[in-house]
Write a protein that holds these residues in place. Structure first.
Motif: not given
Length: 182
Positions: A1-7, A9-11, A13-19, A46-54
């Motif tokens: 399993m590849s290691k996720v870039d800290r940036r 992961a931080k983004s 985490k912030a997105i999930k917390k915001a939701v 940044t959100i669309y980079l990781h997720y299709t939509d909300k």
């Protein structure tokens, strides 16, 4: 399993917390990607980079917790109901903001049904309709009964501000399950 870039992961985490924060303030349908981006202090891109939509974001958040609960079940397979429940209640307690919001929010009815499906799936291995008190009962009725009872107890716990410690909830729900599955 590849290691996720800290940036990254931080983004995330912030997105999930915001939701979760936003869902505690207003319905999920009323939340926009811009609301999430503003609260998380990230760009919409940044959100669309990781997720299709909300909806994809919410689905992935739910899936992450369901997978964590499944892993807890697998690692606690040799424990009593009480101890296995304690592992779950500890997890619930450490993720109380997520679970409280999901069980309280009108915007996430899918969560409750997926949670119930998981509980039924995990309870199924312990249900025996060929012997004991449950002999002759239809397996689906028993599974729905216990699954709904477990989900209901968790909902009650969160909706009432977790009035009992996780250990007490685990002991009492575990004892109730043990005496009814024999």
């Amino acid at each position: 399993m590849s290691k996720v870039d800290r940036r990254i992961a931080k983004s995330q985490k912030a997105i999930k917390k915001a939701v979760i924060e936003l869902m505690s303030e207003k319905s999920f349908d009323a939340i926009t990607i811009q609301d999430i981006a503003d609260r998380a202090n990230v760009n919409r891109g940044t959100i669309y980079l990781h997720y299709t939509d909300k909806y994809d974001l919410l689905d992935k958040m739910i899936e992450e917790h369901m997978n964590n609960l499944k892993e807890l079940c697998q690692s606690a397979a040799e424990l009593t109901f009480e101890e296995g429940n304690y592992v779950w209640y500890e997890y619930f307690e450490s993720n109380s903001v997520f679970f409280t919001t999901m069980l309280d929010s009108k915007g996430a009815p899918l969560f409750r049904s997926r949670f119930l499906e998981l509980v039924i799936e995990e309870t199924k291995v312990d249900v025996d309709v060929t012997a004991g008190k449950n002999s002759g009962f239809h397996e689906d009725v028993i599974l729905q009964f216990f699954g709904t009872a477990i989900v209901g107890a968790v909902e009650w716990w969160f909706k009432n501000g977790m009035p009992l410690p996780a250990r007490v909830m685990a002991e009492q729900t575990g004892a109730l399950l043990d005496r009814n599955l024999d």
